[in-house]
Each structure stands twice: as structure tokens, then as C-alpha cells.
Motif scaffolding. Structure first.
Motif, short mmCIF file in Angstrom:
data_model
loop_
_atom_site.label_atom_id
_atom_site.label_comp_id
_atom_site.label_asym_id
_atom_site.label_seq_id
_atom_site.Cartn_x
_atom_site.Cartn_y
_atom_site.Cartn_z
N ALA A 69 0.83 -1.21 0.00
CA ALA A 69 0.00 0.00 0.00
C ALA A 69 0.86 1.26 0.00
N LEU A 70 1.92 1.25 0.80
CA LEU A 70 2.78 2.43 0.89
C LEU A 70 3.56 2.64 -0.41
N ALA A 71 4.03 1.56 -1.01
CA ALA A 71 4.72 1.67 -2.30
C ALA A 71 3.80 2.25 -3.37
N ASN A 72 2.54 1.82 -3.35
CA ASN A 72 1.58 2.35 -4.32
C ASN A 72 1.33 3.83 -4.09
N ARG A 73 1.28 4.24 -2.83
CA ARG A 73 1.05 5.66 -2.52
C ARG A 73 2.23 6.52 -2.94
N CYS A 74 3.43 6.00 -2.78
CA CYS A 74 4.62 6.74 -3.22
C CYS A 74 4.71 6.79 -4.75
N GLY A 75 4.36 5.65 -5.39
CA GLY A 75 4.29 5.59 -6.84
C GLY A 75 5.57 6.01 -7.54
N ALA A 76 5.40 6.72 -8.65
CA ALA A 76 6.53 7.12 -9.48
C ALA A 76 7.44 8.13 -8.78
N GLN A 77 6.94 8.75 -7.72
CA GLN A 77 7.78 9.71 -7.00
C GLN A 77 9.01 9.06 -6.36
N LEU A 78 8.98 7.73 -6.19
CA LEU A 78 10.16 7.05 -5.65
C LEU A 78 11.40 7.34 -6.50
N ASP A 79 11.20 7.49 -7.80
CA ASP A 79 12.34 7.74 -8.67
C ASP A 79 12.90 9.15 -8.51
N ALA A 80 12.15 10.03 -7.82
CA ALA A 80 12.69 11.36 -7.51
C ALA A 80 13.70 11.28 -6.38
N ILE A 81 13.63 10.21 -5.59
CA ILE A 81 14.60 10.00 -4.51
C ILE A 81 15.88 9.41 -5.08
N ALA A 82 15.73 8.41 -5.96
CA ALA A 82 16.88 7.81 -6.65
C ALA A 82 16.37 7.17 -7.94
N PRO A 83 17.05 7.37 -9.05
CA PRO A 83 16.60 6.76 -10.31
C PRO A 83 16.51 5.24 -10.17
N GLY A 84 15.39 4.69 -10.65
CA GLY A 84 15.19 3.24 -10.62
C GLY A 84 14.70 2.70 -9.30
N LEU A 85 14.45 3.57 -8.30
CA LEU A 85 14.04 3.08 -6.98
C LEU A 85 12.67 2.40 -7.04
N ARG A 86 11.77 2.92 -7.85
CA ARG A 86 10.45 2.30 -7.92
C ARG A 86 10.55 0.87 -8.44
N THR A 87 11.35 0.66 -9.47
CA THR A 87 11.52 -0.69 -10.02
C THR A 87 12.14 -1.62 -8.98
N ARG A 88 13.12 -1.10 -8.26
CA ARG A 88 13.78 -1.92 -7.23
C ARG A 88 12.78 -2.31 -6.14
N VAL A 89 11.97 -1.37 -5.70
CA VAL A 89 10.99 -1.66 -4.66
C VAL A 89 9.97 -2.68 -5.16
N THR A 90 9.51 -2.52 -6.39
CA THR A 90 8.54 -3.47 -6.96
C THR A 90 9.13 -4.87 -7.01
N GLY A 91 10.38 -4.99 -7.41
CA GLY A 91 11.02 -6.30 -7.46
C GLY A 91 11.19 -6.90 -6.08
N GLU A 92 11.53 -6.08 -5.10
CA GLU A 92 11.72 -6.60 -3.74
C GLU A 92 10.39 -7.05 -3.15
N LEU A 93 9.33 -6.31 -3.41
CA LEU A 93 8.01 -6.73 -2.94
C LEU A 93 7.64 -8.10 -3.52
N ALA A 94 7.92 -8.30 -4.79
CA ALA A 94 7.61 -9.59 -5.42
C ALA A 94 8.43 -10.70 -4.78
N TRP A 95 9.72 -10.43 -4.50
CA TRP A 95 10.57 -11.45 -3.89
C TRP A 95 10.05 -11.79 -2.49
N LEU A 96 9.71 -10.77 -1.71
CA LEU A 96 9.23 -11.03 -0.35
C LEU A 96 7.89 -11.75 -0.36
N ASP A 97 7.02 -11.42 -1.30
CA ASP A 97 5.76 -12.15 -1.41
C ASP A 97 6.00 -13.64 -1.61
#
Length: 292
Positions: free
Chosen positions: A130-158
Motif C-alpha cells: 500500500a505504501l509503495a503504491n502511494r509513493c508511486g513514481a515519486q520514488l524515482d525522484a529520490i533515486a533513479p530506478g528506486l520504484r523498479t527496485r521496490v517493486t522487485g523486492e516486494l515480489a521477492w518477499l511475497d
């Protein structure tokens, strides 16, 4: 508690407003609960602290007034007058201090075996999505590619989350600044406002990620990590399945704090008095555990 002598605001902390209160009857902490703490959760937190204190754990109880009430109202907010515990938190923990802190967590978990309260973990795996979805594409404003990394980690943890491990009420936020010490002795475990029912060993994983790295997350201290786990294991032995799942639990701990820091980073006004904490410090920790 006597007559008020002085009250002074405490700058530390971002969840609530705290005051150091001196009265003729002693020294106390006055906590006014702000919007990030649900007033409906307060009875759970206070019952938890009472239970732990009665079991000999160094936690600060909310004091009762002459009518037996713990929860008051001050300035329109729920508030409690809380025991003052001596000690300071270790800014640069030593292995001896880490072992003592791990032991304190282990003793706390032993005491919690007889605690019957429950509270859902809003910052568990479902909350991370839920929190990743709320942050959305803005994650990449913190670091390029961060959204993709978070999405991949969520899938691994699931796919790898060890949901069958034993559960307990846990502290869920036992960073060094929530452990008070005098020298090498633990004198206080504080700030239980993220406490919830969760995988028991996740509590130790959160602590491991918080205690055993440099502040920026770039350097891991093996001696601190070994001491922390040894201290816990001496008081509450880890099960083989908990040891095997520890890297996954630690990755979950890192993702939880990466996401909450990212949300605060993106949504805290520039002129706010609260200091934003770097989300990438926990991305670097996550990289460490992912490589195990």
C-alpha cells in the motif's frame, strides 16, 4: 505526583509531543499523542507496558491518577504521564552494548508469551504494498530506478516471506534511540507505539538492521551483529527455522523503513521542524541482506 516544579519540551521524537516534567513527587515524561497514534490503540499499548513492567522488564508505565485513570486529555489531545527512566541511548553501540540490548529483547519476548493482547501490523507485508503504491513514481525522484527496485523486492518477499514462523506481540521499532543504557546495562526500552502482532523473529531482524550498520547503511559491523544475536539467543533461543529465515526477515525490515522514510521524505514540508531521514540508508542495508 505533587506540585509542578518545571516542564520542558523534548525535541527528540517525531510521533508525539513530549515534555520532561519535574514535580515534588519526582520526574516524569508527559506525552501528548498526536495524529499518528490512534487513540483507540492506547489501551493496548498501556496494557502491554503494564504487563512488561510487572514481568520485570525496564519499560516506562503510564501512571494512574487518583481515580485509576492512565489516559488524560491535555490541550485537546489524549495524554499520559509516564515514568521517567534513567540512561541515554548509545549513539555508537559497542558489541557489549549490542549483546545487552539483544538480551533485553529476548527477555521481553519471554515475558510476552503470557500477554494476550493483539494488534494488527499496519506496516507488515500488505502495508508495504500500500505504501509503495502511494509513493508511486515519486520514488524515482529520490533515486533513479528506486520504484523498479521496490517493486522487485516486494515480489521477492511475497514469494519468500516465512509466514509460518511463530508469532508474538513485538516492539517493531527497537532502534538504538529506543534503548536507554547506563554504561553497558540496559535501563529502558521505550517508544512502543509501533508494537503489534507479527512474526516474533522479525523484531530481532528490525533491531539487527537498525544497530549493525553505519548511519548511511554503507558499512556492516559483523561484531555488532554477532553480539546482538548472541545476546538474544541466550535469553530466548532462536529456532532453526527462524535462523534460516533471518535474511528474508531482515530484507522485510529494510523495505519497511525504506518505504516509511520515502513517504516522509516526499511529504514532509521543507520548512518542517522534523528532520527527514534518508531512505537510501535502508536501501543499502537491503542490498547487504539480499547478497547473503
Amino acid at each position: 505526583m505533587g506540585t509542578l516544579v518545571s516542564a520542558k519540551g523534548i525535541a527528540e521524537g517525531v510521533e508525539n509531543s513530549n515534555y520532561l516534567v519535574d514535580a515534588t513527587g519526582g520526574r516524569f515524561i508527559l506525552t501528548l499523542y498526536e495524529k499518528r497514534v490512534d487513540e483507540a490503540d492506547l489501551p493496548f499499548f498501556l496494557a502491554l507496558l503494564d504487563h512488561l513492567a510487572e514481568s520485570g522488564n525496564p519499560v516506562p508505565r503510564a501512571l494512574r491518577d487518583t481515580h485509576g485513570r492512565q489516559i488524560q486529555r491535555v490541550a485537546g489531545r489524549p495524554a499520559c504521564l509516564i515514568e521517567f527512566l534513567p540512561g541515554v541511548w548509545p549513539t555508537q553501540p559497542t558489541p557489549v552494548q549490542a549483546r545487552a540490548a539483544g538480551g533485553a529483547l529476548g527477555r521481553m519476548h519471554v515475558a510476552l508469551q503470557s500477554f494476550e493482547g493483539e494488534r494488527p501490523n499496519s506496516l507488515g507485508p500488505a502495508g508495504w504494498h500500500a505504501l509503495a503504491n502511494r509513493c508511486g513514481a515519486q520514488l524515482d525522484a529520490i533515486a533513479p530506478g528506486l520504484r523498479t527496485r521496490v517493486t522487485g523486492e516486494l515480489a521477492w518477499l511475497d514469494a519468500h516471506w516465512p509466514s509460518a514462523l511463530p508469532r508474538s506481540v513485538v516492539h517493531a521499532d527497537l532502534f538504538p534511540d529506543n534503548v536507554l543504557m547506563l554504561g553497558e546495562r540496559v535501563t529502558g526500552l521505550i517508544d512502543f507505539y509501533f508494537s503489534c502482532t507479527e512474526l516474533r523473529a522479525w523484531d530481532l531482524a528490525v533491531m539487527h538492521a537498525a544497530w549493525c550498520f553505519s548511519g548511511d547503511g554503507r558499512q556492516f559491523d559483523t561484531a555488532l551483529g554477532d553480539a546482538l544475536i548472541a545476546g538474544y539467543d541466550a535469553e530466548h533461543p532462536l529456532l532453526p527455522e527462524e535462523r534460516a529465515a533471518f535474511p528474508a526477515l531482515a530484507r522485510g525490515a529494510c523495505l519497511r523503513f525504506l518505504l516509511t522514510r520515502a513517504w516522509d521524505w516526499l511529504n514532509t514540508p521543507a520548512d518542517a521542524l522534523v528532520t527527514r531521514k534518508d531512505p537510501l540508508a535502508f536501501l543499502r542495508r537491503l542490498d547487504h541482506y539480499a547478497a547473503l
